[in-house]
Write an enzyme that holds these catalytic residues in place. Structure first.
Site, PDB file in Angstrom:
ATOM      1  N   LYS A 576       0.818  -1.221   0.000  1.00  0.00           N
ATOM      2  CA  LYS A 576       0.000   0.000   0.000  1.00  0.00           C
ATOM      3  C   LYS A 576       0.853   1.274   0.000  1.00  0.00           C
ATOM      4  O   LYS A 576       0.525   2.274   0.619  1.00  0.00           O
ATOM      5  CB  LYS A 576      -0.976   0.031   1.179  1.00  0.00           C
ATOM      6  CG  LYS A 576      -1.897  -1.180   1.276  1.00  0.00           C
ATOM      7  CD  LYS A 576      -2.599  -1.484  -0.054  1.00  0.00           C
ATOM      8  CE  LYS A 576      -3.587  -0.419  -0.454  1.00  0.00           C
ATOM      9  NZ  LYS A 576      -4.231  -0.704  -1.767  1.00  0.00           N
ATOM     10  N   THR A 577       1.986   1.215  -0.691  1.00  0.00           N
ATOM     11  CA  THR A 577       2.818   2.422  -0.824  1.00  0.00           C
ATOM     12  C   THR A 577       2.975   2.836  -2.280  1.00  0.00           C
ATOM     13  O   THR A 577       3.647   3.827  -2.562  1.00  0.00           O
ATOM     14  CB  THR A 577       4.223   2.182  -0.225  1.00  0.00           C
ATOM     15  OG1 THR A 577       4.833   1.068  -0.891  1.00  0.00           O
ATOM     16  CG2 THR A 577       4.157   1.918   1.269  1.00  0.00           C
ATOM     17  N   GLY A 578       2.393   2.067  -3.206  1.00  0.00           N
ATOM     18  CA  GLY A 578       2.521   2.383  -4.619  1.00  0.00           C
ATOM     19  C   GLY A 578       3.363   1.387  -5.400  1.00  0.00           C
ATOM     20  O   GLY A 578       3.817   1.669  -6.503  1.00  0.00           O
ATOM     21  N   THR A 579       3.533   0.181  -4.848  1.00  0.00           N
ATOM     22  CA  THR A 579       4.388  -0.810  -5.519  1.00  0.00           C
ATOM     23  C   THR A 579       3.766  -1.302  -6.818  1.00  0.00           C
ATOM     24  O   THR A 579       4.491  -1.597  -7.774  1.00  0.00           O
ATOM     25  CB  THR A 579       4.659  -2.010  -4.585  1.00  0.00           C
ATOM     26  OG1 THR A 579       3.416  -2.550  -4.137  1.00  0.00           O
ATOM     27  CG2 THR A 579       5.502  -1.598  -3.394  1.00  0.00           C
ATOM     28  N   GLY A 796      -6.276   3.487  -6.480  1.00  0.00           N
ATOM     29  CA  GLY A 796      -6.668   4.886  -6.491  1.00  0.00           C
ATOM     30  C   GLY A 796      -8.056   5.143  -5.950  1.00  0.00           C
ATOM     31  O   GLY A 796      -8.663   6.171  -6.249  1.00  0.00           O
ATOM     32  N   ARG A 797      -8.590   4.188  -5.171  1.00  0.00           N
ATOM     33  CA  ARG A 797      -9.910   4.394  -4.584  1.00  0.00           C
ATOM     34  C   ARG A 797      -9.908   5.621  -3.672  1.00  0.00           C
ATOM     35  O   ARG A 797      -8.927   5.924  -3.009  1.00  0.00           O
ATOM     36  CB  ARG A 797     -10.312   3.181  -3.736  1.00  0.00           C
ATOM     37  CG  ARG A 797     -10.831   2.003  -4.510  1.00  0.00           C
ATOM     38  CD  ARG A 797     -11.590   1.092  -3.537  1.00  0.00           C
ATOM     39  NE  ARG A 797     -11.947  -0.162  -4.177  1.00  0.00           N
ATOM     40  CZ  ARG A 797     -11.216  -1.270  -4.100  1.00  0.00           C
ATOM     41  NH1 ARG A 797     -10.099  -1.268  -3.426  1.00  0.00           N
ATOM     42  NH2 ARG A 797     -11.597  -2.379  -4.701  1.00  0.00           N
ATOM     43  N   GLN A 798     -11.024   6.300  -3.606  1.00  0.00           N
ATOM     44  CA  GLN A 798     -11.197   7.424  -2.687  1.00  0.00           C
ATOM     45  C   GLN A 798     -11.856   6.906  -1.418  1.00  0.00           C
ATOM     46  O   GLN A 798     -12.971   6.395  -1.448  1.00  0.00           O
ATOM     47  CB  GLN A 798     -12.063   8.515  -3.334  1.00  0.00           C
ATOM     48  CG  GLN A 798     -11.405   9.189  -4.536  1.00  0.00           C
ATOM     49  CD  GLN A 798     -10.083   9.848  -4.170  1.00  0.00           C
ATOM     50  OE1 GLN A 798      -9.989  10.571  -3.178  1.00  0.00           O
ATOM     51  NE2 GLN A 798      -9.061   9.590  -4.977  1.00  0.00           N
ATOM     52  N   TYR A 799     -11.129   6.983  -0.299  1.00  0.00           N
ATOM     53  CA  TYR A 799     -11.659   6.534   0.977  1.00  0.00           C
ATOM     54  C   TYR A 799     -12.109   7.753   1.783  1.00  0.00           C
ATOM     55  O   TYR A 799     -11.601   8.863   1.592  1.00  0.00           O
ATOM     56  CB  TYR A 799     -10.591   5.787   1.787  1.00  0.00           C
ATOM     57  CG  TYR A 799      -9.983   4.603   1.074  1.00  0.00           C
ATOM     58  CD1 TYR A 799     -10.790   3.604   0.539  1.00  0.00           C
ATOM     59  CD2 TYR A 799      -8.599   4.466   0.972  1.00  0.00           C
ATOM     60  CE1 TYR A 799     -10.231   2.507  -0.092  1.00  0.00           C
ATOM     61  CE2 TYR A 799      -8.037   3.379   0.349  1.00  0.00           C
ATOM     62  CZ  TYR A 799      -8.848   2.398  -0.192  1.00  0.00           C
ATOM     63  OH  TYR A 799      -8.304   1.328  -0.819  1.00  0.00           O
TER      64      TYR A 799
END
Length: 848
Positions: A576-579, A796-799
């Site tokens: 969850k860091t952009g891997t 890229g979900r908006q939480y």
């Protein structure tokens, strides 16, 4: 008669074709009871207050004796810490327990000359925890006669030549070492120190005589001179053992181990039980003229019977290749027949039907057929087939692992145990270890100085003197002393001609009986395997090394594998860091290729941190294409779970020591929240039933599944802790840290920096292939000239925003970790601290 004539006469009296016969003599072998064997039990209550670890003070990191001490400790699996003398003392206690059971000084003078503060501190520790000191008196350029040890009623003479060493049978130190014999002849070196005590606290442990053959005068009294001295601690409350020579003399190595045992009150005692198994590979294999004849088989049986008097139940373990039965001369064929007539007298194991190396087989069916031929041969000739043990010719396929061999072994022979010299490497022998793969136990195998071509004593490298040196205190003797379980490799050719194997093993076993209190026994291989992994359960897990880094391993590695099939860099996470975005950007590069997707874990193999690791190197490599052009292809693997895996850095470094590492860091608080939302989106019931704040504040008494989710949220964000683990294996120049916020906002520059780090030429122009997508809120790949292709819906979900109270709590939780990360980044040479890190450390810590 001239000297030349005398020399010629002397040589003529020596039969050049005479076989060596064991000539070890000592009191115990002749049945004498003059010196009873006493293996002292050193255990006392004091051992409960100290850890089984040695603190070794060396002169320099590279000093010879210091290295020898460390090697001896490694061989016997004794934990130790090395400190350079002159520095401040390390921490000696942990709570109310001593961290070290014995203190060793490579140079005793460094102890005697310590500054007052450190000396008092060390001596106080030794008295309080009953910890002893071992010291070696170093060689001196000047000869000292009657020099006094600083502060002690003890005097020394130095730079002596000595001979004929003997032990004090009354010493309580002796446990492994047996007294009562004399090691006749000159001792190695001309720089010995002997001790002249002037106090009842001192008792000699070993003596030797002055070697005065070079001098005109000789001491008429022939007084034994103390070379190893025990200080009982009567003088100042500290027990010590002082050595007047280093570890070049084999007897000192035994006395050193006994001293560690005694001074640590049994905490550092090694077992006295030793198992010996002698494999005889290549039965029926061999050129004419080198094979066994009837009289050789008779000698084999007779020697076996004599060894059984010293090693109960001992039997040679014969490994056969049936294809070569009756391929010798008529006399040698009679030898083959006699072996089979006495099949019940030996243990047996399958070698390979045609002595072919298993790694050369690419077809499992063919390998099984050849093994079956050997099995049918055994049934036909009365050879037992249920040992569960097998050996591969030249160690082929055992390590590095050839999966077809393990599969065929299990199907045809039900093999459950094997052995090899090659894990993790052939040399140094002290580092050989065992492992378990596909439920087959692989034990370390030892050499005895004899190889296939070693058949005549005259042709032995260095002659009989060199072989005897290995037997009488040297490498072979020490191998058995240091290894609780010994599986020796020999070959049929060592048992014919000069019968060197019979000479070697009978001699070394007798020498062990003379000089040690070891209890020698034997057992079938399956029992040895079970015993080995009872002793060393931590070795069951293999550590796969890189066959490409060892020329021997490359020779016994399947020819259809290539070193270019392993990744050159790893994207290690965390999650969850952009891997996944980085993976996508890398895959756009024409010269970069990732692994094939896994049916279980998609683009991630997850090899180094889970059960997949036990599938072996073949399984891992099957995910990578064979590069068509090795110079223009950069293979990589991305598994985001690697970052915080405890075992991953060690495993990764063993296989990929030269690989570069890429990690991405974002705010650990945001990463934790993103992981929580990720698990909710995937229907995780725990995440759906608990709020984020409830998860991160869950106590250690919370339900197990809630605690596991809490740990997966919080633990990966302890960045400095995990990076330090990686940096304990990899040098800093192999690590590249990406700011996850920069990757998101400016991927072109981020990818350019990464290309420079990876030294990829020519560089790929990402500015032409990445474009910001306002709908997604991040950069996407440009395709077909004007369209963009973005990551999947899950990316890229908006939480909903994180609650302020949760963020404040996480700021406090990660404060020490983030502070350590700033220090680490500066140490690694990063000039700018990421903005997210500054924000997380900003002064917004007050509760709302």
């Amino acid at each position: 008669i001239t000297k030349t004539r005398v020399s010629q006469l002397h040589r003529s009296l020596i039969r050049r074709d005479s076989r060596p016969e064991p000539s070890i003599r000592c009191a115990i072998l002749s049945g004498a009871t003059r010196v009873p064997a006493v293996a002292h039990d050193h255990r006392s209550a004091a051992r409960l207050r100290i850890d089984p670890k040695v603190l070794v003070f060396v002169e320099t990191t590279y000093s010879r004796l210091g290295r020898e001490i460390a090697e001896l400790l490694v061989y016997n699996r004794i934990k130790y810490k090395v400190e350079v003398s002159g520095k401040s003392l390390p921490v000696l206690t942990n709570l109310d327990k001593g961290k070290y059971g014995v203190i060793v000084f490579e140079n005793l003078n460094k102890y005697l000359q310590m500054d007052k503060w450190n000396r008092e501190l060390l001596d106080k520790y030794c008295r309080e925890y009953s910890v002893g000191i071992v010291g070696f008196n170093p060689p001196s350029e000047e000869t000292l006669i009657g020099a006094q040890f600083r502060g002690f009623p003890l005097f020394i003479h130095t730079n002596l030549r000595l001979k004929d060493a003997a032990l004090n049978a009354a010493s309580p130190i002796l446990r492994l070492t047996r007294a009562g014999e004399t090691a006749w002849g000159p001792l190695p070196g001309e720089d010995w120190t002997v001790f002249y005590p002037n106090h009842s606290t001192y008792e000699p442990l070993a003596w030797a005589m002055r070697n005065t053959e070079d001098f005109v005068s000789e001491d008429p009294n022939k007084t034994p001179l103390p070379t190893v001295l025990q200080d009982h601690g009567v003088y100042d409350g500290i027990q010590r053992v002082l050595f007047g020579g280093g570890l070049r003399f084999w007897l000192h190595k035994l006395l050193f181990l006994d001293s560690l045992s005694y001074l640590s009150h049994g905490q550092l005692s090694i077992s006295l039980q030793r198992y010996i198994l002698v494999d005889v590979d290549d039965i029926f294999v061999g050129e004419r003229g080198t094979r066994l004849k009837k009289e050789d088989v008779m000698a084999l049986l007779a020697t076996q019977q004599r060894i059984q008097q010293l090693v109960p139940g001992f039997r040679f373990n014969l490994g056969f290749s049936g294809k070569y039965f009756h391929h010798g001369t008529s006399e040698e064929n009679q030898g083959d027949d006699m072996l089979l007539e006495n099949a019940g007298s030996f243990m047996w194991f399958s070698h390979m039907w045609n002595h072919q190396q298993p790694h050369l087989y690419d077809n499992l069916t063919q390998l099984e057929m050849d093994m079956t031929l050997n099995r049918e041969f055994a049934k036909e000739h009365g050879i037992p087939i249920d040992s569960g043990y097998s050996i591969a010719p030249h160690h082929s396929g055992v390590y590095p692992v050839h999966e077809l061999l393990y599969e065929a072994w299990k199907r045809v022979w039900n093999v459950r145990v094997t052995s090899t010299e090659e894990y993790p490497h052939l040399r140094p022998a002290r580092l050989r270890r065992g492992f378990i793969h596909r439920n087959i136990m692989v034990l370390p195998r030892q050499t005895c100085g004899l190889f296939t071509h070693t058949i005549m004593i005259e042709r032995y490298p260095g002659g009989r003197e060199k072989l005897d040196e290995a037997i009488q205190g040297g490498e072979l003797f020490q191998t058995i002393v240091y290894n609780p379980i010994n599986i020796f490799m020999t070959h049929m050719s060592n048992y014919g001609n000069d019968r060197l194997a019979l000479y070697t093993f009978e001699s070394v076993i007798k020498f062990l009986q003379c000089w040690t209190n070891l209890r020698l026994s034997t057992a079938p291989p399956l029992q040895l395997g079970e015993r080995y992994f009872q002793l060393y359960p931590e070795e069951g897990d293999p550590v796969w090394g890189n066959p490409c880094d060892d020329s021997r391993h490359q020779r016994i590695w399947s020819h259809n594998k290539t070193c270019e099939q392993l990744p050159r860099f790893l994207v290690i996470g965390p999650q969850k860091t952009g891997t996944t975005a980085l993976y996508t950007f890398l895959s756009m590069h024409p010269d970069i290729s990732s692994n094939f997707p896994s049916p279980d874990t998609f683009e991630e193999i997850q090899f180094f941190n889970g059960k997949n690791y036990y599938r072996g190197l073949d399984w891992y490599m099957s995910f990578f294409p064979v590069p068509k052009n090795a110079t223009a292809r950069y293979l990589f693997e991305k598994s985001a779970t690697y970052f915080d895996g405890d075992l991953v850095p060690r495993r990764a470094h063993a296989l990929l020591p030269h690989a570069k590492l890429v990690t991405i860091l974002i705010s650990p608080a945001r990463r934790a929240y993103s992981w929580y939302q990720h698990t909710r989106a995937h229907g995780d019931q725990v995440a759906l039933n608990y709020s984020f704040h409830q998860v991160i504040t869950a106590s250690d008494t919370a339900p197990k599944q809630l605690r596991e989710l809490r740990n997966r949220c919080l633990n990966p964000g302890k960045y400095s802790q995990h990076l330090e683990r990686w940096l304990s294996y990899y040098p800093p120049q192999q690590l590249h840290i990406i700011d996850g916020d920069q990757l998101r906002s400016n991927p072109v520059e981020t990818m350019n920096e990464l290309q420079r780090f990876l030294k990829i030429q020519p560089p790929f122009d990402y500015s032409k292939h990445l474009r910001y997508d306002p709908k997604k809120g991040f950069f996407c790949q440009v395709i077909n000239g004007d369209h963009t292709k973005c990551l999947g819906r899950s990316k890229g979900r908006q939480y909903p925003p994180m609650e302020e109270k949760s963020y404040k709590l996480l700021q406090r939780y990660y404060l020490s970790h983030n502070t350590a990360l700033v220090k680490l980044l500066k140490r690694l040479g990063y000039r700018t601290v990421p903005q997210w890190l500054k924000d997380d450390l900003s002064d917004t810590m007050t509760d709302q």
